[in-house]
Design a protein around this motif. Structure first.
Motif, PDB file in Angstrom:
ATOM      1  N   VAL A 139       0.795  -1.075  -0.034  1.00  0.00           N
ATOM      2  CA  VAL A 139      -0.007  -0.149  -0.061  1.00  0.00           C
ATOM      3  C   VAL A 139       0.952   1.202   0.004  1.00  0.00           C
ATOM      4  N   SER A 140       0.729   2.204  -1.024  1.00  0.00           N
ATOM      5  CA  SER A 140       1.665   3.289  -1.039  1.00  0.00           C
ATOM      6  C   SER A 140       0.741   4.295  -1.562  1.00  0.00           C
ATOM      7  N   ARG A 182      -7.785   2.183  -3.142  1.00  0.00           N
ATOM      8  CA  ARG A 182      -8.158   1.174  -3.587  1.00  0.00           C
ATOM      9  C   ARG A 182      -9.071  -0.039  -2.832  1.00  0.00           C
ATOM     10  N   LEU A 183      -8.650   0.281  -1.464  1.00  0.00           N
ATOM     11  CA  LEU A 183      -9.257  -0.244  -0.412  1.00  0.00           C
ATOM     12  C   LEU A 183     -10.805  -0.145  -0.396  1.00  0.00           C
ATOM     13  N   ASP A 235      -8.267   7.241   3.962  1.00  0.00           N
ATOM     14  CA  ASP A 235      -8.159   6.123   3.130  1.00  0.00           C
ATOM     15  C   ASP A 235      -7.264   5.058   3.835  1.00  0.00           C
ATOM     16  N   TYR A 236      -6.220   5.208   4.477  1.00  0.00           N
ATOM     17  CA  TYR A 236      -5.659   4.106   5.330  1.00  0.00           C
ATOM     18  C   TYR A 236      -6.184   3.847   6.238  1.00  0.00           C
ATOM     19  N   LEU A 237      -7.595   4.185   6.740  1.00  0.00           N
ATOM     20  CA  LEU A 237      -8.073   3.738   7.809  1.00  0.00           C
ATOM     21  C   LEU A 237      -8.731   2.522   7.332  1.00  0.00           C
ATOM     22  N   ILE A 286      -1.177   6.565   8.435  1.00  0.00           N
ATOM     23  CA  ILE A 286      -2.349   5.954   9.018  1.00  0.00           C
ATOM     24  C   ILE A 286      -2.565   6.665  10.335  1.00  0.00           C
ATOM     25  N   SER A 287      -1.869   7.615  10.870  1.00  0.00           N
ATOM     26  CA  SER A 287      -1.963   8.163  12.257  1.00  0.00           C
ATOM     27  C   SER A 287      -2.453   9.535  12.066  1.00  0.00           C
ATOM     28  N   GLN A 288      -3.432   9.843  13.036  1.00  0.00           N
ATOM     29  CA  GLN A 288      -3.708  11.103  12.958  1.00  0.00           C
ATOM     30  C   GLN A 288      -2.818  12.358  13.403  1.00  0.00           C
TER      31      GLN A 288
END
Length: 247
Positions: free
Chosen positions: A33-34, A87-88, A123-125, A113-115
């Motif tokens: 995931v990038s 894409r997730l 979207d990383y969540l 992914i970190s706030q």
């Protein structure tokens, strides 16, 4: 050893190798995931030139090509598959992922992914939902920059160490890069910022200018062009041909 891992390593220190090498040494697919399409393409081009079975699936492909690559991914034709975090959210992708033997999930730029990270990407969540469907896949989260609070948040958001997963291995290899010089210039207005940028380009002649929006990218390019420079544009609204030519 089959442990989840969070690796903090400076740019150029070998983070990509930490998931590329296991990908070609072990059976199954490594999903990467990038958030950066340009970097994703650069890595895939390099891997393919070395004979590694790597591909990417993102918005630059038409629906037919995406479907073909999804089918090949599920059939195990790739060692590495690079995707953008957006894409997730695709049901079609998640359905294909459920039929894929994923042995390693590599989360690049994991601070996103970190706030508390400097480049939070909502979207990383969605990775949480993907991990539920991949209970046997190991997780490798890598980034060049993460404070202790961000590191803890990455571990929590990815569920590393949550049952039945073993506690993750956290490796920090430092941030110092003696070949880089970091400096900050305070610019109270865009005009001051543009004039400073022009002075830097006059001095160094080449470089990369990151902008927050596509509109600002075009504005900066126009300003540099009017000052006699030859800027190249690269952003998501360009055609595939224009991006390829610029790269």
């Amino acid at each position: 050893a089959g442990r989840d891992c969070l690796c903090i390593m400076p740019t150029g220190g070998g983070k990509s190798l930490c998931y590329q090498l296991p990908a070609v040494m072990r059976d199954g697919v490594t999903l990467v995931v990038s958030p950066l399409i340009a970097l994703m393409k650069d890595q895939v081009d390099t891997l393919q030139a070395l004979g590694v079975r790597a591909t990417l699936i993102n918005s630059t492909l038409d629906a037919g090509e995406q479907n073909q690559r999804l089918a090949w991914m599920a059939a195990g034709h790739y060692d590495l598959v690079y995707i953008a975090p957006e894409r997730l959210r695709s049901g079609r992708f998640l359905e294909a992922l459920g039929r894929t033997a994923v042995q390693l999930l590599a989360v690049d730029e994991a601070h996103c992914i970190s706030q508390w990270g400097h480049d939070f990407r909502p979207d990383y969540l969605h990775l949480r939902h993907v991990l539920q469907a991949l209970p046997r896949a190991r997780i490798l989260a890598v980034t060049a920059t993460a404070t202790p609070a961000v590191r803890d948040d990455i571990v929590r958001q990815l569920g590393l160490g949550a049952a039945p997963r073993a506690a993750p291995r956290v490796r920090v290899h430092g941030f110092a890069r003696p070949n880089l010089h970091l400096a900050v210039t305070r610019a109270p207005t865009h005009d001051v910022k543009f004039r400073r940028l022009e002075a830097i380009v006059d001095g160094y002649h080449r470089g990369i200018v990151y902008c927050a929006t596509r509109k600002m990218t075009e504005r900066v390019a126009l300003r540099l062009r009017s000052a006699g420079h030859r800027p190249l544009l690269y952003h998501g609204a360009l055609s595939d041909a224009a991006r390829v030519e610029a790269q």
